[in-house]
Design a protein around this motif. Sequence first.
Motif, PDB file in Angstrom:
ATOM      1  N   GLY A  92      39.108  31.329  45.215  1.00 42.18           N
ATOM      2  CA  GLY A  92      39.623  32.630  45.629  1.00 42.18           C
ATOM      3  C   GLY A  92      39.759  32.736  47.135  1.00 42.18           C
ATOM      4  O   GLY A  92      39.181  31.950  47.890  1.00 42.18           O
ATOM      5  N   THR A  94      40.284  35.963  50.404  1.00 40.99           N
ATOM      6  CA  THR A  94      40.111  37.398  50.652  1.00 40.99           C
ATOM      7  C   THR A  94      41.390  38.078  51.081  1.00 40.99           C
ATOM      8  O   THR A  94      41.623  39.233  50.765  1.00 40.99           O
ATOM      9  CB  THR A  94      39.054  37.645  51.744  1.00 40.99           C
ATOM     10  OG1 THR A  94      39.527  37.135  52.991  1.00 40.99           O
ATOM     11  CG2 THR A  94      37.743  36.980  51.385  1.00 40.99           C
ATOM     12  N   VAL A 111      47.330  36.683  47.725  1.00 36.76           N
ATOM     13  CA  VAL A 111      46.000  36.977  47.173  1.00 36.76           C
ATOM     14  C   VAL A 111      46.064  37.121  45.658  1.00 36.76           C
ATOM     15  O   VAL A 111      45.230  36.567  44.925  1.00 36.76           O
ATOM     16  CB  VAL A 111      45.410  38.243  47.820  1.00 36.76           C
ATOM     17  CG1 VAL A 111      44.124  38.664  47.107  1.00 36.76           C
ATOM     18  CG2 VAL A 111      45.128  37.997  49.306  1.00 36.76           C
ATOM     19  N   ASN A 115      43.961  34.605  43.320  1.00 37.79           N
ATOM     20  CA  ASN A 115      42.781  35.191  42.682  1.00 37.79           C
ATOM     21  C   ASN A 115      42.981  35.598  41.235  1.00 37.79           C
ATOM     22  O   ASN A 115      42.045  35.528  40.433  1.00 37.79           O
ATOM     23  CB  ASN A 115      42.309  36.412  43.476  1.00 37.79           C
ATOM     24  CG  ASN A 115      41.783  36.067  44.844  1.00 37.79           C
ATOM     25  OD1 ASN A 115      41.773  34.900  45.251  1.00 37.79           O
ATOM     26  ND2 ASN A 115      41.358  37.066  45.582  1.00 37.79           N
ATOM     27  N   SER A 143      34.275  40.183  41.623  1.00 37.62           N
ATOM     28  CA  SER A 143      33.614  40.723  42.814  1.00 37.62           C
ATOM     29  C   SER A 143      33.250  42.177  42.565  1.00 37.62           C
ATOM     30  O   SER A 143      33.933  42.868  41.784  1.00 37.62           O
ATOM     31  CB  SER A 143      34.531  40.627  44.036  1.00 37.62           C
ATOM     32  OG  SER A 143      34.023  41.384  45.123  1.00 37.62           O
ATOM     33  N   ALA A 153      40.949  46.406  51.832  1.00 37.00           N
ATOM     34  CA  ALA A 153      41.030  45.145  51.091  1.00 37.00           C
ATOM     35  C   ALA A 153      41.717  45.407  49.750  1.00 37.00           C
ATOM     36  O   ALA A 153      41.171  45.101  48.690  1.00 37.00           O
ATOM     37  CB  ALA A 153      39.643  44.556  50.879  1.00 37.00           C
ATOM     38  N   TYR A 156      42.590  42.129  47.519  1.00 38.03           N
ATOM     39  CA  TYR A 156      41.377  41.497  47.000  1.00 38.03           C
ATOM     40  C   TYR A 156      40.753  42.372  45.908  1.00 38.03           C
ATOM     41  O   TYR A 156      40.404  41.876  44.824  1.00 38.03           O
ATOM     42  CB  TYR A 156      40.378  41.283  48.143  1.00 38.03           C
ATOM     43  CG  TYR A 156      39.140  40.521  47.736  1.00 38.03           C
ATOM     44  CD1 TYR A 156      39.183  39.142  47.568  1.00 38.03           C
ATOM     45  CD2 TYR A 156      37.934  41.180  47.509  1.00 38.03           C
ATOM     46  CE1 TYR A 156      38.045  38.441  47.187  1.00 38.03           C
ATOM     47  CE2 TYR A 156      36.797  40.485  47.134  1.00 38.03           C
ATOM     48  CZ  TYR A 156      36.862  39.114  46.975  1.00 38.03           C
ATOM     49  OH  TYR A 156      35.733  38.421  46.592  1.00 38.03           O
ATOM     50  N   SER A 159      42.958  42.305  42.770  1.00 39.28           N
ATOM     51  CA  SER A 159      42.928  41.010  42.084  1.00 39.28           C
ATOM     52  C   SER A 159      41.639  40.834  41.295  1.00 39.28           C
ATOM     53  O   SER A 159      41.651  40.333  40.168  1.00 39.28           O
ATOM     54  CB  SER A 159      43.111  39.872  43.087  1.00 39.28           C
ATOM     55  OG  SER A 159      41.987  39.728  43.942  1.00 39.28           O
ATOM     56  N   LYS A 160      40.524  41.258  41.880  1.00 35.84           N
ATOM     57  CA  LYS A 160      39.244  41.086  41.195  1.00 35.84           C
ATOM     58  C   LYS A 160      39.082  42.075  40.039  1.00 35.84           C
ATOM     59  O   LYS A 160      38.429  41.751  39.034  1.00 35.84           O
ATOM     60  CB  LYS A 160      38.100  41.222  42.200  1.00 35.84           C
ATOM     61  CG  LYS A 160      38.080  40.098  43.250  1.00 35.84           C
ATOM     62  CD  LYS A 160      37.960  38.715  42.620  1.00 35.84           C
ATOM     63  CE  LYS A 160      37.764  37.622  43.660  1.00 35.84           C
ATOM     64  NZ  LYS A 160      37.578  36.286  43.069  1.00 35.84           N
TER      65      LYS A 160
END
Length: 249
Positions: A92, A94, A111, A115, A143, A153, A156, A159-160
Amino acid sequence: MNGNRRFEGRKAVITGGASGIGLGVSKRIAAEGGKVAIWDVSPDSLAAASQALDGNAVVVQVDITDPSAVAKACGETREVLGGIDILVASAGITGPNATTWEYPVEAWQKVIDVNLNGLFYCNQAVVPVMLAGGYGRVVNVASIAGKEGNPNAPAYSASKAGVIGLTKSLGKELAKQNITVNCVTPAAVHTAIFDQMNQSHIDFMLSKIPMGRFGKVDEVTALICWLASEECSFSTGAVFDVSGGRATY
């Protein structure tokens, strides 16, 4: 590890396995008797990881954002290891820190591509191998940002969150196939990924952790390796926090 051989005879793929949490998992599974294949995009990191594991790992250079490259890596790994029982998807990035309305579109796409799309390609490629073998453990690294959303963010965090949703979906699909699919949601762990963040964002993440410190690679590795083992037999489609008290649900 105290002589634990719980991965004896098991074959594991660890994406992003040449550094950080992925390298910690690679080392522990190998030390506990497993055969390890490290998938990573960086040849230099792969060489260093191979040396760190005393050559006791198969190293495969692969760009996980390319589905055909992932399929090829999966076929090669299956051939060399004689199967795949475990997938730990930890690769992954950030991305930059910026507000959503100022976030560069190309950075957003990159990203998401690494990810979420890349992780999907790896899950999609490896699961048929596990089905053929009648056993599997998939651990996706998400995350805490995917549960709570970190300001500045957006890519990120999104994506998580997607990784969490994918994990739940796949876990239900495989619930009767002797294959478990779970994810972990760490708070910040001080690894090389910090080099991609600005200091104000690092300070923000630390301020949100009640324990007042960042996580350690070994702490996250311990949880991932339990999820990747036969001991984890009645948890699937689940989200496991390792956040120093940050998680609120």
